[in-house]
Scaffold this motif. Structure first.
Motif, mmCIF file in Angstrom:
data_model
loop_
_atom_site.group_PDB
_atom_site.id
_atom_site.type_symbol
_atom_site.label_atom_id
_atom_site.label_comp_id
_atom_site.label_asym_id
_atom_site.label_seq_id
_atom_site.Cartn_x
_atom_site.Cartn_y
_atom_site.Cartn_z
ATOM 1 N N LEU A 35 45.840 50.964 32.945
ATOM 2 C CA LEU A 35 46.471 49.930 33.779
ATOM 3 C C LEU A 35 45.525 49.516 34.908
ATOM 4 O O LEU A 35 45.301 48.327 35.141
ATOM 5 C CB LEU A 35 47.787 50.445 34.366
ATOM 6 C CG LEU A 35 48.963 50.550 33.403
ATOM 7 C CD1 LEU A 35 50.078 51.385 34.028
ATOM 8 C CD2 LEU A 35 49.475 49.169 33.016
ATOM 9 N N ARG A 36 44.962 50.504 35.578
ATOM 10 C CA ARG A 36 44.047 50.223 36.686
ATOM 11 C C ARG A 36 42.845 49.402 36.200
ATOM 12 O O ARG A 36 42.485 48.384 36.796
ATOM 13 C CB ARG A 36 43.588 51.527 37.322
ATOM 14 C CG ARG A 36 42.771 51.350 38.591
ATOM 15 C CD ARG A 36 42.452 52.687 39.255
ATOM 16 N NE ARG A 36 43.629 53.481 39.548
ATOM 17 C CZ ARG A 36 44.444 53.293 40.587
ATOM 18 N NH1 ARG A 36 44.207 52.306 41.426
ATOM 19 N NH2 ARG A 36 45.480 54.078 40.803
ATOM 20 N N ARG A 37 42.238 49.833 35.110
ATOM 21 C CA ARG A 37 41.059 49.140 34.566
ATOM 22 C C ARG A 37 41.412 47.713 34.164
ATOM 23 O O ARG A 37 40.701 46.758 34.494
ATOM 24 C CB ARG A 37 40.507 49.929 33.374
ATOM 25 C CG ARG A 37 39.240 49.333 32.783
ATOM 26 C CD ARG A 37 38.702 50.173 31.644
ATOM 27 N NE ARG A 37 39.517 49.991 30.448
ATOM 28 C CZ ARG A 37 39.993 50.978 29.700
ATOM 29 N NH1 ARG A 37 39.750 52.235 30.009
ATOM 30 N NH2 ARG A 37 40.707 50.720 28.630
ATOM 31 N N SER A 38 42.529 47.546 33.465
ATOM 32 C CA SER A 38 42.925 46.221 32.985
ATOM 33 C C SER A 38 43.252 45.277 34.137
ATOM 34 O O SER A 38 42.899 44.094 34.102
ATOM 35 C CB SER A 38 44.118 46.338 32.035
ATOM 36 O OG SER A 38 43.748 47.043 30.865
ATOM 37 N N PHE A 39 43.921 45.801 35.169
ATOM 38 C CA PHE A 39 44.219 44.966 36.336
ATOM 39 C C PHE A 39 42.937 44.566 37.056
ATOM 40 O O PHE A 39 42.793 43.427 37.485
ATOM 41 C CB PHE A 39 45.182 45.676 37.294
ATOM 42 C CG PHE A 39 46.621 45.389 37.006
ATOM 43 C CD1 PHE A 39 47.266 44.320 37.586
ATOM 44 C CD2 PHE A 39 47.338 46.188 36.126
ATOM 45 C CE1 PHE A 39 48.594 44.041 37.314
ATOM 46 C CE2 PHE A 39 48.666 45.933 35.846
ATOM 47 C CZ PHE A 39 49.303 44.845 36.442
ATOM 48 N N HIS A 40 41.998 45.502 37.185
ATOM 49 C CA HIS A 40 40.737 45.159 37.847
ATOM 50 C C HIS A 40 39.956 44.124 37.045
ATOM 51 O O HIS A 40 39.262 43.297 37.641
ATOM 52 C CB HIS A 40 39.888 46.411 38.092
ATOM 53 C CG HIS A 40 40.253 47.126 39.353
ATOM 54 N ND1 HIS A 40 39.881 46.698 40.605
ATOM 55 C CD2 HIS A 40 40.998 48.253 39.552
ATOM 56 C CE1 HIS A 40 40.364 47.516 41.525
ATOM 57 N NE2 HIS A 40 41.050 48.475 40.915
ATOM 58 N N LEU A 41 40.083 44.143 35.743
ATOM 59 C CA LEU A 41 39.370 43.168 34.914
ATOM 60 C C LEU A 41 40.018 41.782 34.937
ATOM 61 O O LEU A 41 39.313 40.777 35.005
ATOM 62 C CB LEU A 41 39.307 43.653 33.456
ATOM 63 C CG LEU A 41 38.355 44.790 33.160
ATOM 64 C CD1 LEU A 41 38.552 45.290 31.728
ATOM 65 C CD2 LEU A 41 36.915 44.337 33.364
#
Length: 144
Positions: free
Chosen positions: A111-117
């Motif tokens: 979730l964190r990675r996808s939101f940052h992307l």
């Protein structure tokens, strides 16, 4: 059937409730319909990753990023219902754990990675939001 067709269909199904949804009491779709569609869209991608890992004989699945259009809808939802973010993420983590046997920390990292992307929110806002909305079981030891 093309490989991306189920994802495209899920994104389309999630989009129309979002378009029809307003904050007025007479909304075409209730907020719960959009919430359910978003949860199922995220879980569908996770299920594909788990299935692919089993198919290729991998022990642990490699989680691919959440689709950009799903992240955009999550943004839209959270902007309008920030007080629902913890429940939304909590249900994603719970169902991923019970249905797909995925550890909360691994799903939270995705979730964190996808939101940052792909999120329209800035990185500090994303980190603050997830820091408040994710349960303790989803945080890495350095976040406690």
């Amino acid at each position: 059937m093309r490989k991306d067709e189920p994802h495209d269909a899920a994104a389309t199904l999630a989009w129309w409730p979002a378009v029809a949804l307003t904050d007025s009491p007479g909304s075409l779709f209730p907020v719960s319909a959009l919430r359910t569609a978003l949860i199922e869209a995220v879980l569908g991608g996770l299920a594909d990753d788990v299935e692919r890992a089993h198919k290729w004989g991998k022990g642990e699945p490699s989680l691919g990023d959440i689709r950009t259009d799903v992240v955009k809808l999550l943004d839209w939802y959270i902007e309008r219902k920030p007080d629902h973010a913890a429940g939304l993420f909590g249900e994603i983590l719970l169902v991923a754990r019970t249905r797909l046997d995925l550890p909360p920390q691994k799903v939270a990292s995705l979730l964190r990675r996808s939101f940052h992307l792909d999120s329209a929110m800035d990185g500090d806002t994303i980190d603050a939001l997830l820091g408040m909305a994710l349960p303790p079981s989803a945080k890495s030891p350095r976040e406690h």
